[in-house]
Enzyme design. Structure first.
Site, PDB file in Angstrom:
ATOM      1  N   ASN A  56       0.877  -1.167   0.000  1.00 53.89           N
ATOM      2  CA  ASN A  56       0.000   0.000   0.000  1.00 53.89           C
ATOM      3  C   ASN A  56       0.914   1.217   0.000  1.00 53.89           C
ATOM      4  OD1 ASN A  56      -1.810   2.054   0.477  1.00 53.89           O
ATOM      5  ND2 ASN A  56      -2.376   1.402   2.534  1.00 53.89           N
ATOM      6  N   GLY A 109       2.925   2.373  10.823  1.00 52.64           N
ATOM      7  CA  GLY A 109       3.926   3.417  10.656  1.00 52.64           C
ATOM      8  C   GLY A 109       4.639   3.804  11.943  1.00 52.64           C
ATOM      9  N   LYS A 153       0.221   4.236  -0.276  1.00 46.98           N
ATOM     10  CA  LYS A 153      -0.384   5.424   0.343  1.00 46.98           C
ATOM     11  C   LYS A 153      -0.140   6.650  -0.554  1.00 46.98           C
ATOM     12  CE  LYS A 153      -0.062   3.184   4.790  1.00 46.98           C
ATOM     13  NZ  LYS A 153       0.087   3.307   6.235  1.00 46.98           N
ATOM     14  N   GLU A 185      -5.289  -4.517  10.684  1.00 44.66           N
ATOM     15  CA  GLU A 185      -4.220  -3.534  10.890  1.00 44.66           C
ATOM     16  C   GLU A 185      -4.470  -2.765  12.183  1.00 44.66           C
ATOM     17  OE1 GLU A 185      -2.332  -2.503   6.789  1.00 44.66           O
ATOM     18  OE2 GLU A 185      -3.922  -1.080   7.224  1.00 44.66           O
ATOM     19  N   HIS A 188      -9.353   1.445   5.051  1.00 48.99           N
ATOM     20  CA  HIS A 188      -8.097   1.704   5.765  1.00 48.99           C
ATOM     21  C   HIS A 188      -8.348   2.708   6.893  1.00 48.99           C
ATOM     22  CE1 HIS A 188      -3.972   2.690   6.658  1.00 48.99           C
ATOM     23  NE2 HIS A 188      -3.617   1.617   5.987  1.00 48.99           N
ATOM     24  N   SER A 229       3.692  -2.021  10.435  1.00 48.87           N
ATOM     25  CA  SER A 229       5.143  -2.161  10.654  1.00 48.87           C
ATOM     26  C   SER A 229       5.646  -3.565  10.338  1.00 48.87           C
ATOM     27  CB  SER A 229       5.511  -1.746  12.083  1.00 48.87           C
ATOM     28  OG  SER A 229       5.177  -0.393  12.301  1.00 48.87           O
ATOM     29  N   GLU A 236      -6.673   5.079   7.871  1.00 53.85           N
ATOM     30  CA  GLU A 236      -6.377   6.468   7.484  1.00 53.85           C
ATOM     31  C   GLU A 236      -7.570   7.085   6.751  1.00 53.85           C
ATOM     32  OE1 GLU A 236      -2.676   5.580   5.530  1.00 53.85           O
ATOM     33  OE2 GLU A 236      -1.806   5.038   7.459  1.00 53.85           O
TER      34      GLU A 236
HETATM   35  P1  13P Z   1       3.250   0.399   7.668  1.00 57.55           P
HETATM   36  O1  13P Z   1       3.707  -0.900   7.075  1.00 57.55           O
HETATM   37  O2  13P Z   1       4.000   1.596   7.145  1.00 57.55           O
HETATM   38  O3  13P Z   1       3.198   0.346   9.166  1.00 57.55           O
HETATM   39  O4  13P Z   1       1.750   0.618   7.162  1.00 57.55           O
HETATM   40  C1  13P Z   1       0.837  -0.414   7.288  1.00 57.55           C
HETATM   41  C2  13P Z   1      -0.385  -0.051   6.539  1.00 57.55           C
HETATM   42  O5  13P Z   1      -1.118   0.846   6.918  1.00 57.55           O
HETATM   43  C3  13P Z   1      -0.673  -0.778   5.298  1.00 57.55           C
HETATM   44  O6  13P Z   1      -1.947  -0.493   4.819  1.00 57.55           O
END
Ligand code: 13P
Length: 251
Positions: A9, A174, A11, A168, A96, A214, A98
């Site tokens: 992803n 992150g 982003k 997640e 997601h 992560s 976010e």
């Molecule tokens: P990270 O791997 O950067 O922690 O992000 C995970 C994520 O949100 C994947 O959709």
């Protein structure tokens, strides 16, 4: 039998040129390889058509990171599921944290998006997961149950077959803080039990449940060794081809 999947992803990262370069590099490092998992990259909308061209003839599959909750029409700035599909993408990431957190996507909105994505022939990577506050209050099971019930458990079994779940935990995204493999396995098994209660044991056994937060080459082998963890949804570590390849190699 359910598939093992490693999905990236991206982003809101990479210009079009940078994204094409990354997809090209990934295609190169995977050339002649037979990964023991499906490999998907999720890119911003503007990259989709170009990346679809780049990955032709490779093992890599393509996903959007979002789609609109409306079919078509006067919705300035939105991108419909039909438009996503027309680029060559096969998947769409929805739900997601976010999107839920920063853009106010409610379970009702996500239900519309899920329905439109499926109606347009996309498979959905549906994200669920609790915040740190909810984890500390031991509410994680209730949170993931409500998220499934709110946006995907209305589907008929044949439709649900096109859903991949990504667990997640928001506190692990992150942050460098990964859920332990035992913590992740516990909730993945619970999610599978919810699917079994709703759709029966066979559907539950056939559903891929990915871990995200992560995840990197160093912790992927331990996570992916767990019986109910069928792969990963990868943010930061999907932005460099060698890092992403390292996670694919965990299978
Ligand atoms: P990270 O791997 O950067 O922690 O992000 C995970 C994520 O949100 C994947 O959709």
């Amino acid at each position: 039998m359910r598939k093992n999947i490693v999905a990236g992803n991206w982003k809101m990262n990479k210009t079009l040129q940078e994204g094409v370069a990354l997809a090209t590099e990934l295609k190169e490092v995977l050339k002649g390889q037979k990964p023991n998992c499906e490999v998907i990259i999720g890119t911003p909308f503007i990259h989709l058509a170009s990346v679809a061209e780049v990955i032709k003839g490779s093992v890599i599959k393509l996903s959007a990171e979002n789609c609109a909750d409306k079919e078509s029409g006067a919705y300035t700035g939105e991108v419909s599921a039909a438009m996503v599909k027309s680029t060559g993408a096969e998947y769409c990431i929805l739900g997601h944290s976010e999107r839920r957190g920063y853009y106010g996507e409610t379970p009702e909105i996500l239900k519309e998006k899920v329905d439109l994505a499926l109606a347009n022939g996309l498979k959905v990577i549906f994200c669920i997961g609790e915040s740190l506050e909810e984890r500390e209050a031991n509410k994680q099971n209730a949170v993931v149950k409500a998220e499934l019930e709110g946006s995907v458990f209305h589907l008929a079994p044949a439709e649900f077959a096109n859903i991949i779940i990504a667990y997640e935990p928001i506190w692990a995204i992150g942050t460098g803080k990964t859920a332990t493999s035992d913590q992740a396995e516990e909730i993945h098994a619970y999610i599978r039990s919810l699917i079994a209660d709703k759709y029966g044991k066979q559907v539950a056994e056939d559903t891929s449940i990915l871990y995200g937060g992560s995840c990197k080459a160093s912790n992927a082998p331990e996570l992916f060794a767990k019986p109910d963890i069928d792969g990963g949804l990868i943010g930061g570590a999907s932005l460099k081809a060698p890092d992403f390849k390292g996670i694919i190699d965990a299978f």
